[in-house]
Design a protein around this motif. Structure first.
Motif, short mmCIF file in Angstrom:
data_model
loop_
_atom_site.label_atom_id
_atom_site.label_comp_id
_atom_site.label_asym_id
_atom_site.label_seq_id
_atom_site.Cartn_x
_atom_site.Cartn_y
_atom_site.Cartn_z
N LEU A 1 -3.10 3.91 7.01
CA LEU A 1 -4.23 3.11 6.13
C LEU A 1 -4.49 1.97 6.75
CD1 LEU A 1 -5.53 3.43 3.21
CD2 LEU A 1 -3.67 1.57 2.44
N GLY A 2 -5.75 1.46 6.81
CA GLY A 2 -6.33 0.27 7.22
C GLY A 2 -6.87 -0.56 6.19
N VAL A 3 -6.37 -1.79 5.93
CA VAL A 3 -7.12 -2.84 5.04
C VAL A 3 -7.55 -4.03 5.70
CG1 VAL A 3 -6.39 -3.96 3.04
CG2 VAL A 3 -5.34 -2.07 3.60
N SER A 4 -9.03 -4.28 5.62
CA SER A 4 -9.55 -5.26 6.36
C SER A 4 -10.32 -6.22 5.23
CB SER A 4 -10.60 -4.83 7.15
OG SER A 4 -11.08 -5.77 7.88
N VAL A 5 -9.83 -7.69 5.05
CA VAL A 5 -10.34 -8.38 4.25
C VAL A 5 -11.23 -9.50 4.93
CG1 VAL A 5 -9.82 -10.09 2.56
CG2 VAL A 5 -8.17 -8.07 3.23
N ASP A 6 -12.46 -9.59 4.21
CA ASP A 6 -13.42 -10.66 4.79
C ASP A 6 -13.39 -11.51 3.70
OD1 ASP A 6 -15.61 -12.23 5.11
OD2 ASP A 6 -16.81 -10.62 5.97
N LYS A 7 -12.53 -12.60 3.81
CA LYS A 7 -12.49 -13.56 3.01
C LYS A 7 -13.85 -14.42 2.46
CE LYS A 7 -8.01 -13.75 2.83
NZ LYS A 7 -7.14 -13.27 1.30
N ASP A 8 -14.97 -14.58 3.43
CA ASP A 8 -15.93 -15.14 3.12
C ASP A 8 -16.81 -14.53 2.15
OD1 ASP A 8 -15.33 -17.31 4.74
OD2 ASP A 8 -16.31 -16.02 6.66
N SER A 9 -16.73 -13.19 2.10
CA SER A 9 -17.72 -12.39 1.47
C SER A 9 -16.88 -11.78 -0.01
CB SER A 9 -18.26 -11.09 2.09
OG SER A 9 -17.12 -10.14 2.47
N GLY A 10 -15.58 -11.80 0.29
CA GLY A 10 -14.69 -11.34 -0.77
C GLY A 10 -14.66 -9.59 -0.94
N VAL A 11 -15.26 -9.16 0.37
CA VAL A 11 -14.85 -7.87 0.29
C VAL A 11 -13.77 -7.27 1.09
CG1 VAL A 11 -16.38 -5.58 1.11
CG2 VAL A 11 -17.40 -7.51 0.08
N VAL A 12 -13.13 -6.32 0.73
CA VAL A 12 -12.10 -5.71 1.52
C VAL A 12 -12.50 -4.21 1.85
CG1 VAL A 12 -10.53 -4.84 -0.54
CG2 VAL A 12 -9.72 -5.14 1.58
N LEU B 1 2.55 11.78 2.07
CA LEU B 1 3.03 11.00 1.17
C LEU B 1 3.38 9.65 1.55
CD1 LEU B 1 5.88 13.31 -0.18
CD2 LEU B 1 3.51 13.22 -1.07
N SER B 2 3.19 9.33 2.93
CA SER B 2 3.42 8.25 3.52
C SER B 2 1.93 7.31 3.09
CB SER B 2 3.69 8.06 4.86
OG SER B 2 3.59 6.73 5.34
N LEU B 3 0.75 8.06 3.37
CA LEU B 3 -0.55 7.50 3.05
C LEU B 3 -0.63 7.27 1.56
CD1 LEU B 3 -3.18 6.51 3.77
CD2 LEU B 3 -4.13 8.76 4.04
N ARG B 4 -0.09 8.38 0.79
CA ARG B 4 -0.20 8.10 -0.65
C ARG B 4 0.53 6.86 -1.04
NH1 ARG B 4 3.02 11.01 -4.31
NH2 ARG B 4 4.89 10.09 -3.05
N ASP B 5 1.68 6.77 -0.55
CA ASP B 5 2.38 5.42 -0.98
C ASP B 5 1.77 4.21 -0.50
OD1 ASP B 5 4.42 7.09 -1.95
OD2 ASP B 5 5.73 6.77 -0.31
N ALA B 6 1.13 4.34 0.54
CA ALA B 6 0.36 3.02 1.04
C ALA B 6 -0.94 2.73 0.29
CB ALA B 6 -0.18 3.29 2.54
N LEU B 7 -1.43 3.65 -0.36
CA LEU B 7 -2.73 3.44 -1.13
C LEU B 7 -2.12 2.91 -2.45
CD1 LEU B 7 -4.76 6.61 -0.57
CD2 LEU B 7 -5.60 4.42 -0.21
N VAL B 8 -1.29 3.38 -2.82
CA VAL B 8 -0.59 2.80 -4.30
C VAL B 8 -0.12 1.43 -4.06
CG1 VAL B 8 1.12 3.00 -5.90
CG2 VAL B 8 0.20 5.13 -5.14
N GLN B 9 0.39 1.00 -2.71
CA GLN B 9 0.81 -0.26 -2.46
C GLN B 9 -0.54 -1.18 -2.51
OE1 GLN B 9 3.32 -0.88 0.65
NE2 GLN B 9 3.16 -3.14 0.77
N ALA B 10 -1.50 -0.73 -1.74
CA ALA B 10 -2.59 -1.48 -1.54
C ALA B 10 -3.27 -1.84 -2.72
CB ALA B 10 -3.57 -0.82 -0.41
#
Length: 257
Positions: free
Chosen positions: A4-15, A30-39
Motif C-alpha cells: 500500500l502506498g499513501v502519499s499526502v499533499d499537505k498543501d492541497s489536503g489530498v491523499v 491479508l497484509s494489504l487488507r490490514d494495511a488498508l484498514v490501518q490507513a
C-alpha cells in the motif's frame, strides 16, 4: 504498510492511497487488507487530509479482489464465517472524508468492496468491470449488494451472473452511471486528484456531513442485503477444492460490451 502506498499533499489536503501489488494485479492479500484498514483509521485523525483518491498501481488493473493465494482461517461452525474484505473499505472503518476512485484496467470481484464505498469513480478508457464469482461456483453477495446501489438492476444482475464470460467496458460503465467521468488512457488519476483538490478546498464540516448524508440514503438497503449475505454464501458456495478446479480450468475468452 505491505502493498500500500499513501502519499499526502499537505498543501492541497489530498491523499492518494495506492494499491501497490501490480505483479498480482493489485489483488488484496491479508497484509494489504490490514494495511488498508490501518490507513483508513489513521486518516480519520489527520485533519490535514480533507479528501482521498484511491487507485491501483500499474496499467493492467485497479484491483482484482481477494488474492486467491490468501489463506483465510474460518471458524469450524456453519453459523460463523469471516469475509476477509468486509471491513476493507473507508465507510466500514467510519471514515467520512470523501473518497474518489481512479480506475485503470481491470476492476473485478472484491474490488467492488472499495468502489462501493467510494463517493464516485473516474476511469480511463482501458477500464473494464466484471465479477468472476458465479464462474467459479461462488455466490456474489456483498459485491452484488454494493453494486446494486450504483447501477440499474438489470446491468448489475447481468454483470454478476455472466461471470468471466463478459466484461463491462469503461464506456458502458459510464453510460450506466457506475463511472462518473471517462478520461484518456492513464489520465484517470490526474482527473480524480483534480476533483479531490476542489472538494478538499471546501470547509470539511460541510463536506463530511454531505458524505454522511449520502451514505445514510443507502445504509438501510445495504444493511438489509448484508444481513442475508453470509447465509447465501454458506448455502451457495461450492467447496474450496471444487472452486479451485473451476479456476484452474478457466478459459481466457470473454466478450466486452
Amino acid at each position: 504498510m505491505s502493498g500500500l502506498g499513501v502519499s499526502v499533499d499537505k498543501d492541497s489536503g489530498v491523499v492518494v492511497v495506492t494499491l501497490d501489488r501490480p505483479h498480482r494485479l493489485n489483488a488484496i492479500d491479508l497484509s494489504l487488507r490490514d494495511a488498508l484498514v490501518q490507513a483508513w483509521r489513521e486518516l480519520r485523525f489527520d485533519d490535514s487530509v480533507r479528501a482521498i483518491v484511491l487507485t491501483g498501481a500499474g496499467e493492467r488493473a485497479f484491483c482484482t479482489g481477494l488474492d486467491r493465494d490468501a489463506e483465510v482461517p474460518q471458524p469450524n461452525s456453519p453459523y460463523m464465517a469471516d469475509d476477509p474484505l468486509l471491513r476493507v473499505g473507508p465507510k466500514a472503518n467510519d471514515l467520512w472524508k470523501p473518497v474518489v476512485a481512479a480506475v485503470r484496467g481491470m476492476a473485478c470481484g472484491g474490488a467492488f468492496y472499495l468502489l462501493g464505498e467510494s463517493e464516485f469513480i473516474v476511469a480511463d478508457t482501458t477500464a473494464a468491470f466484471f465479477d468472476p464469482h458465479t464462474t467459479y461456483g461462488m455466490v456474489s453477495a456483498y459485491e452484488s449488494v454494493l453494486m446494486a446501489q450504483r447501477m440499474p438492476y438489470g446491468e448489475v444482475a447481468r454483470m454478476m451472473l455472466m461471470g468471466t464470460a463478459e466484461r463491462i467496458s469503461a464506456q458502458r460503465a459510464h453510460e450506466t452511471g457506475l463511472v462518473s467521468e471517462l478520461t484518456e488512457p492513464g489520465a484517470a488519476l490526474e482527473t480524480a486528484v483534480r476533483c479531490a483538490t476542489v472538494i478538499a478546498g471546501y470547509p470539511p464540516e460541510g463536506v463530511q456531513g454531505t458524505v454522511r448524508a449520502l451514505w445514510a440514503a443507502r445504509e438501510a438497503a445495504l444493511a438489509a442485503g448484508f444481513v442475508q449475505a453470509p447465509h447465501l454464501i454458506s448455502l451457495g458456495n461450492l467447496p474450496d477444492e471444487r472452486q479451485a478446479e473451476l479456476f484452474a480450468a478457466r478459459r481466457p475468452e470473454f466478450r466486452t460490451r
